[in-house]
Design a protein around this motif. Structure first.
Motif, PDB file in Angstrom:
ATOM      1  N   GLY A   1       0.765  -1.045  -0.148  1.00  0.00           N
ATOM      2  CA  GLY A   1      -0.131  -0.173  -0.007  1.00  0.00           C
ATOM      3  C   GLY A   1       0.811   1.185   0.192  1.00  0.00           C
ATOM      4  N   MET A   2       0.265   2.520  -0.057  1.00  0.00           N
ATOM      5  CA  MET A   2       0.824   3.813  -0.109  1.00  0.00           C
ATOM      6  C   MET A   2      -0.056   4.662   0.828  1.00  0.00           C
ATOM      7  SD  MET A   2       2.422   5.794  -3.230  1.00  0.00           S
ATOM      8  CE  MET A   2       3.698   7.140  -2.839  1.00  0.00           C
ATOM      9  N   ILE A   3       0.766   5.633   1.371  1.00  0.00           N
ATOM     10  CA  ILE A   3      -0.053   6.866   2.224  1.00  0.00           C
ATOM     11  C   ILE A   3       0.801   8.053   1.923  1.00  0.00           C
ATOM     12  CG2 ILE A   3       1.568   6.486   4.435  1.00  0.00           C
ATOM     13  CD1 ILE A   3      -2.171   6.604   4.347  1.00  0.00           C
ATOM     14  N   THR A   4      -0.203   8.947   1.870  1.00  0.00           N
ATOM     15  CA  THR A   4       0.552  10.369   1.452  1.00  0.00           C
ATOM     16  C   THR A   4      -0.069  11.313   3.024  1.00  0.00           C
ATOM     17  OG1 THR A   4      -1.564  11.467   0.583  1.00  0.00           O
ATOM     18  CG2 THR A   4       0.014  10.224  -0.816  1.00  0.00           C
ATOM     19  N   ARG A   5       0.885  12.669   3.162  1.00  0.00           N
ATOM     20  CA  ARG A   5       0.530  13.416   3.990  1.00  0.00           C
ATOM     21  C   ARG A   5      -0.916  13.979   4.218  1.00  0.00           C
ATOM     22  NH1 ARG A   5       5.320  17.223   4.365  1.00  0.00           N
ATOM     23  NH2 ARG A   5       6.225  15.363   5.318  1.00  0.00           N
ATOM     24  N   ASN A   6      -1.309  13.965   2.822  1.00  0.00           N
ATOM     25  CA  ASN A   6      -2.873  14.519   2.654  1.00  0.00           C
ATOM     26  C   ASN A   6      -4.009  13.578   3.234  1.00  0.00           C
ATOM     27  OD1 ASN A   6      -1.974  16.905   1.616  1.00  0.00           O
ATOM     28  ND2 ASN A   6      -2.247  16.261  -0.413  1.00  0.00           N
ATOM     29  N   ASP A   7      -3.576  12.173   2.947  1.00  0.00           N
ATOM     30  CA  ASP A   7      -4.419  11.231   3.574  1.00  0.00           C
ATOM     31  C   ASP A   7      -4.325  11.166   5.063  1.00  0.00           C
ATOM     32  OD1 ASP A   7      -4.703  10.136   0.889  1.00  0.00           O
ATOM     33  OD2 ASP A   7      -2.908   8.724   0.854  1.00  0.00           O
ATOM     34  N   LEU A   8      -3.081  11.403   5.517  1.00  0.00           N
ATOM     35  CA  LEU A   8      -3.137  11.522   7.095  1.00  0.00           C
ATOM     36  C   LEU A   8      -3.712  12.651   7.526  1.00  0.00           C
ATOM     37  CD1 LEU A   8       0.381   9.910   7.751  1.00  0.00           C
ATOM     38  CD2 LEU A   8      -1.679   8.838   7.497  1.00  0.00           C
ATOM     39  N   ALA A   9      -3.937  13.820   6.845  1.00  0.00           N
ATOM     40  CA  ALA A   9      -4.583  14.813   7.190  1.00  0.00           C
ATOM     41  C   ALA A   9      -5.877  14.630   7.569  1.00  0.00           C
ATOM     42  CB  ALA A   9      -4.424  15.871   6.375  1.00  0.00           C
ATOM     43  N   ASP A  10      -6.552  13.684   6.837  1.00  0.00           N
ATOM     44  CA  ASP A  10      -8.029  13.205   7.021  1.00  0.00           C
ATOM     45  C   ASP A  10      -8.231  12.774   8.468  1.00  0.00           C
ATOM     46  OD1 ASP A  10      -8.721  14.096   4.620  1.00  0.00           O
ATOM     47  OD2 ASP A  10      -8.560  12.159   3.918  1.00  0.00           O
ATOM     48  N   ILE A  11      -7.209  12.150   9.132  1.00  0.00           N
ATOM     49  CA  ILE A  11      -7.450  11.814  10.425  1.00  0.00           C
ATOM     50  C   ILE A  11      -7.664  12.790  11.582  1.00  0.00           C
ATOM     51  CG2 ILE A  11      -6.261  10.375  12.490  1.00  0.00           C
ATOM     52  CD1 ILE A  11      -4.642   8.913  10.383  1.00  0.00           C
ATOM     53  N   GLY A  12      -6.956  13.977  11.314  1.00  0.00           N
ATOM     54  CA  GLY A  12      -7.257  15.308  12.157  1.00  0.00           C
ATOM     55  C   GLY A  12      -8.413  15.766  11.864  1.00  0.00           C
ATOM     56  N   LEU A  13      -8.591  16.126  10.573  1.00  0.00           N
ATOM     57  CA  LEU A  13      -9.638  16.984  10.079  1.00  0.00           C
ATOM     58  C   LEU A  13     -10.958  16.215   9.808  1.00  0.00           C
ATOM     59  CD1 LEU A  13      -7.508  19.437   7.906  1.00  0.00           C
ATOM     60  CD2 LEU A  13      -8.113  19.807  10.175  1.00  0.00           C
ATOM     61  N   GLY A  14     -10.865  14.963   9.536  1.00  0.00           N
ATOM     62  CA  GLY A  14     -12.058  14.370   9.012  1.00  0.00           C
ATOM     63  C   GLY A  14     -13.370  14.057  10.018  1.00  0.00           C
ATOM     64  N   ASP A  15     -14.418  13.428   9.524  1.00  0.00           N
ATOM     65  CA  ASP A  15     -15.393  13.072  10.645  1.00  0.00           C
ATOM     66  C   ASP A  15     -14.974  12.200  11.774  1.00  0.00           C
ATOM     67  OD1 ASP A  15     -18.065  11.321  11.125  1.00  0.00           O
ATOM     68  OD2 ASP A  15     -18.440  13.212  10.471  1.00  0.00           O
ATOM     69  N   THR A  16     -15.788  12.513  12.831  1.00  0.00           N
ATOM     70  CA  THR A  16     -15.280  11.747  14.134  1.00  0.00           C
ATOM     71  C   THR A  16     -15.470  10.357  13.865  1.00  0.00           C
ATOM     72  OG1 THR A  16     -17.755  12.308  15.050  1.00  0.00           O
ATOM     73  CG2 THR A  16     -15.590  13.683  15.567  1.00  0.00           C
ATOM     74  N   ALA A  17     -16.587   9.973  12.883  1.00  0.00           N
ATOM     75  CA  ALA A  17     -16.845   8.319  12.842  1.00  0.00           C
ATOM     76  C   ALA A  17     -15.790   7.622  12.266  1.00  0.00           C
ATOM     77  CB  ALA A  17     -17.748   8.398  11.782  1.00  0.00           C
ATOM     78  N   PHE A  18     -14.527   8.489  11.418  1.00  0.00           N
ATOM     79  CA  PHE A  18     -13.601   7.878  10.962  1.00  0.00           C
ATOM     80  C   PHE A  18     -12.343   7.637  12.144  1.00  0.00           C
ATOM     81  CE2 PHE A  18      -9.218   8.459   8.985  1.00  0.00           C
ATOM     82  CZ  PHE A  18      -9.171   7.527   8.197  1.00  0.00           C
ATOM     83  N   GLY A  19     -12.474   8.305  13.092  1.00  0.00           N
ATOM     84  CA  GLY A  19     -11.371   8.254  14.229  1.00  0.00           C
ATOM     85  C   GLY A  19     -12.041   7.189  15.078  1.00  0.00           C
ATOM     86  N   ILE A  20     -13.368   6.956  15.077  1.00  0.00           N
ATOM     87  CA  ILE A  20     -13.848   6.038  15.922  1.00  0.00           C
ATOM     88  C   ILE A  20     -13.657   4.549  15.692  1.00  0.00           C
ATOM     89  CG2 ILE A  20     -16.188   5.009  16.805  1.00  0.00           C
ATOM     90  CD1 ILE A  20     -17.127   7.838  17.143  1.00  0.00           C
ATOM     91  N   ASP A  21     -13.761   4.568  14.101  1.00  0.00           N
ATOM     92  CA  ASP A  21     -13.311   3.353  13.388  1.00  0.00           C
ATOM     93  C   ASP A  21     -11.709   2.858  13.679  1.00  0.00           C
ATOM     94  OD1 ASP A  21     -15.926   2.958  12.509  1.00  0.00           O
ATOM     95  OD2 ASP A  21     -15.515   3.896  10.624  1.00  0.00           O
ATOM     96  N   LEU A  22     -11.055   3.765  13.530  1.00  0.00           N
ATOM     97  CA  LEU A  22      -9.570   3.579  13.758  1.00  0.00           C
ATOM     98  C   LEU A  22      -9.159   3.005  15.085  1.00  0.00           C
ATOM     99  CD1 LEU A  22      -7.960   6.836  12.287  1.00  0.00           C
ATOM    100  CD2 LEU A  22      -7.903   4.427  11.433  1.00  0.00           C
ATOM    101  N   LEU A  23      -9.933   3.461  16.297  1.00  0.00           N
ATOM    102  CA  LEU A  23      -9.507   3.141  17.627  1.00  0.00           C
ATOM    103  C   LEU A  23     -10.426   1.917  18.213  1.00  0.00           C
ATOM    104  CD1 LEU A  23      -9.203   6.690  19.231  1.00  0.00           C
ATOM    105  CD2 LEU A  23      -7.451   5.256  18.250  1.00  0.00           C
ATOM    106  N   LYS A  24     -11.233   1.314  17.283  1.00  0.00           N
ATOM    107  CA  LYS A  24     -11.710   0.229  17.690  1.00  0.00           C
ATOM    108  C   LYS A  24     -11.018  -0.979  17.994  1.00  0.00           C
ATOM    109  CE  LYS A  24     -16.546   1.069  15.897  1.00  0.00           C
ATOM    110  NZ  LYS A  24     -17.356   0.563  15.059  1.00  0.00           N
ATOM    111  N   ASN A  25      -9.812  -1.143  17.152  1.00  0.00           N
ATOM    112  CA  ASN A  25      -9.145  -2.402  17.124  1.00  0.00           C
ATOM    113  C   ASN A  25      -7.479  -2.127  17.499  1.00  0.00           C
ATOM    114  OD1 ASN A  25     -11.271  -4.490  16.542  1.00  0.00           O
ATOM    115  ND2 ASN A  25     -11.236  -3.217  14.708  1.00  0.00           N
ATOM    116  N   VAL A  26      -7.567  -0.580  17.883  1.00  0.00           N
ATOM    117  CA  VAL A  26      -5.994  -0.374  18.109  1.00  0.00           C
ATOM    118  C   VAL A  26      -5.377  -1.114  19.271  1.00  0.00           C
ATOM    119  CG1 VAL A  26      -6.645   1.604  19.895  1.00  0.00           C
ATOM    120  CG2 VAL A  26      -4.524   1.705  18.809  1.00  0.00           C
ATOM    121  N   SER A  27      -4.075  -1.620  19.450  1.00  0.00           N
ATOM    122  CA  SER A  27      -3.710  -2.266  20.319  1.00  0.00           C
ATOM    123  C   SER A  27      -3.039  -1.463  21.377  1.00  0.00           C
ATOM    124  CB  SER A  27      -2.084  -3.303  19.950  1.00  0.00           C
ATOM    125  OG  SER A  27      -1.036  -2.323  19.506  1.00  0.00           O
TER     126      SER A  27
END
Length: 542
Positions: free
Chosen positions: A111-137
């Motif tokens: 895969g690949m990731i860009t800095r713009n993609d990662l900006a969505d984590i801080g600026l995106g919808d809260t639902a996106f962050g919730i999905d990220l943290l559901k399975n974090v170790s």
């Protein structure tokens, strides 16, 4: 500095190989980045001379177009799938690169990731962050927050939501914290209250330790506890960068193989919006990145042609390259250039003769071993000065090279002819792979292979096998005429063997004698005698 490829013709003879070596050396003395090249395997005579004078075979040039492996790529920086988003950002910052590939444990791109993609984590919808943290170790959270795990529990359950709780027991009652990640200060009462309410994970800020009764309660309620290395604000920010990068990377990313041609890559990239693409090898290992801006302004190779000028005898796709110069002693046929170039074509017996004179004109010294190599090329191409193409300039330059190399020209010529004596062990197929040139004569595809041999008596080839092999060769090359010419230096003449749909035109002009072609006395030069003879016969029959 621009890389310049100096190459002779296909099926190279000694003069073609030596010319590329000598001229690239001359260019290097004027601070140009020139590389000697060949377009095919070296014959035995050439190998002998290269070994005698300690020269390596030139680089094999297979295409005038530029492959990705031949250009400077952006560094092959990558992260593994299980590294955190935070670690990925840190590596991108460290290398000042706004993009990065993600690789698996076999180091293959997934895969690949860009800095713009990662900006969505801080600026995106809260639902996106919730999905990220559901399975974090827990370990990734601890690593990201530079923290310390106080209580570890394999039954940790997280719903992905985060709460920052005010530091008092009274206010903690107002929060719904079931299965949430809860950030709390150094307040044991509030900590125990949140644990009892079902918090999924307790992250404690501004604390160095946790009271024992809080720890025991956390174990009872299966609520892990972690002390953060940051304050509440940075803890809440960095928390969302603790999931593995594979959870946010773009999959099925467009990659290019390093053996792809840059012009093809540029066409594909022009239809996409991304600014950089991974370049991989045949086993999918990352070798670097190609930037869209660089690809769209691509240039194919810059090439200097020596000992030929016909595109049909040159490297494939030569018409797409930038031809800078031509140094040659053959006819000028299908050559053209987009811009004015240095074109030096002289009536001499060898291209090495021209290059030797260029050393003299530019006042550049010829090294002793290179002088010996060039002398051998002139002897070879003029058939020891017996060819009708030989000129006084060939003799003059040969004498100059003889003096520099401290060789005895007659003895040296005998050594070269001795090498040619190995032709008695060769097959027809071997001869058809060596000194071969293709010509377009009145619209007919004509291939002329010349085999220079010491004498006909030492040629151990069954004559019938020659025609059988030539018939197969005509089918393979789809040509109208193949002419295999055996030229004897000792007898000063040649035999022509012909096959193809217009072979009878040659045989009508030179009838067979007892089923074999006649001996052509004093016909030894392909350029000045053989090609003109065949051309006249074809023109006569068209």
């Amino acid at each position: 500095m621009e890389k310049i490829y100096v190459c002779g013709h296909r099926h190279p003879d000694t003069d073609s190989i030596v010319s590329s070596i000598a001229y690239s050396y001359l260019k290097q003395q004027t601070d140009e980045y020139a590389i000697a090249c060949r377009l095919g395997p070296c014959n035995e005579e050439t190998k002998y001379l290269l070994n005698r004078f300690d020269f390596d075979e030139p680089l094999l040039l297979e295409d005038a177009r530029v492959r990705l492996s031949e250009i400077s790529l952006e560094p092959a920086i990558s992260v593994h799938e299980d590294e955190t988003i935070f670690e990925t950002l840190a590596k991108m910052k460290q290398h000042n690169q706004p993009f990065i590939s993600v690789v698996n444990h076999q180091n293959k791109v997934t895969g690949m990731i860009t800095r713009n993609d990662l900006a969505d984590i801080g600026l995106g919808d809260t639902a996106f962050g919730i999905d990220l943290l559901k399975n974090v170790s827990l370990d990734n959270i601890c690593k990201t927050l530079q923290g310390k795990i106080i209580v570890r529990d394999d039954q940790m359950k997280l719903n992905g939501k985060v709460s920052i709780v005010a530091l008092s027991k009274r206010l903690s009652a107002d929060y719904e914290v079931k299965n949430r990640i809860v950030i709390i200060g150094d307040d044991p009462i509030s900590q125990k209250h949140l644990i009892q309410k079902g918090a999924g994970l307790l992250i404690i800020v501004w604390a160095n330790s946790v009271e024992e009764d809080v720890i025991e309660l956390a174990k009872e309620y299966h609520c892990p506890i972690l002390i953060s290395g940051y304050g509440s604000m940075n803890t809440s920010r960095y928390l969302f960068f603790s999931p593995e990068i594979q959870t946010v990377m773009k999959e099925n990313v467009m990659c290019f193989y390093e053996d792809e041609f840059l012009e093809d890559v540029a066409k594909k990239m022009s239809k996409k919006r991304y600014r950089a693409y991974p370049v991989i090898d045949s086993e999918n290992y990352l070798t670097g990145y190609i930037l869209k801006d660089h690809a769209m302004s691509y240039k194919n190779k810059s090439i200097i042609l020596v000992d030929h000028n016909e595109f049909s005898q040159s490297v494939p796709y030569i018409e797409r390259a930038t031809v800078l110069e031509v140094i040659d002693h053959h006819r000028i046929y299908d050559f053209y250039s987009k811009e004015p170039i240095l074109f030096r074509n002289e009536i001499v017996g060898s291209s090495s003769t021209i290059i030797a004179s260029l050393f003299k004109e530019k006042n550049v010294n010829i090294p002793k071993k290179l002088a010996g190599l060039m002398l051998g090329a002139i002897i070879s191409d003029t058939l020891n000065f017996q060819s009708p193409t030989t000129t006084q300039k060939d003799l003059d330059m040969a004498e100059m090279l003889e003096e520099i190399s401290q060789l005895n020209m007659d003895e040296f010529a005998y050594d070269i002819l001795f090498i040619n004596s190995e032709s008695e062990t060769k097959s027809v197929s071997d001869f058809l792979k060596e000194d071969v040139k293709s010509f377009d004569i009145e619209g007919y595809k004509v291939i002329i292979a010349q085999a220079v041999i010491p004498s006909f008596e030492r040629l151990n080839i069954i004559k019938e096998s020659i025609h059988d092999e030539l018939i197969r060769y005509v089918r393979k090359k789809n040509c109208d005429l193949v002419c295999l010419v055996f030229t004897s230096i000792a007898e000063n003449g040649s035999y022509f063997y012909n096959e193809g749909k217009i072979a009878e035109w040659i045989e009508n002009e030179f009838p067979l004698v007892n089923g074999q072609p006649p001996y052509m006395e004093k016909i030894i030069s392909r350029k000045k005698q053989i090609v003109p003879i065949i051309t006249q016969i074809i023109q006569k029959n068209v």
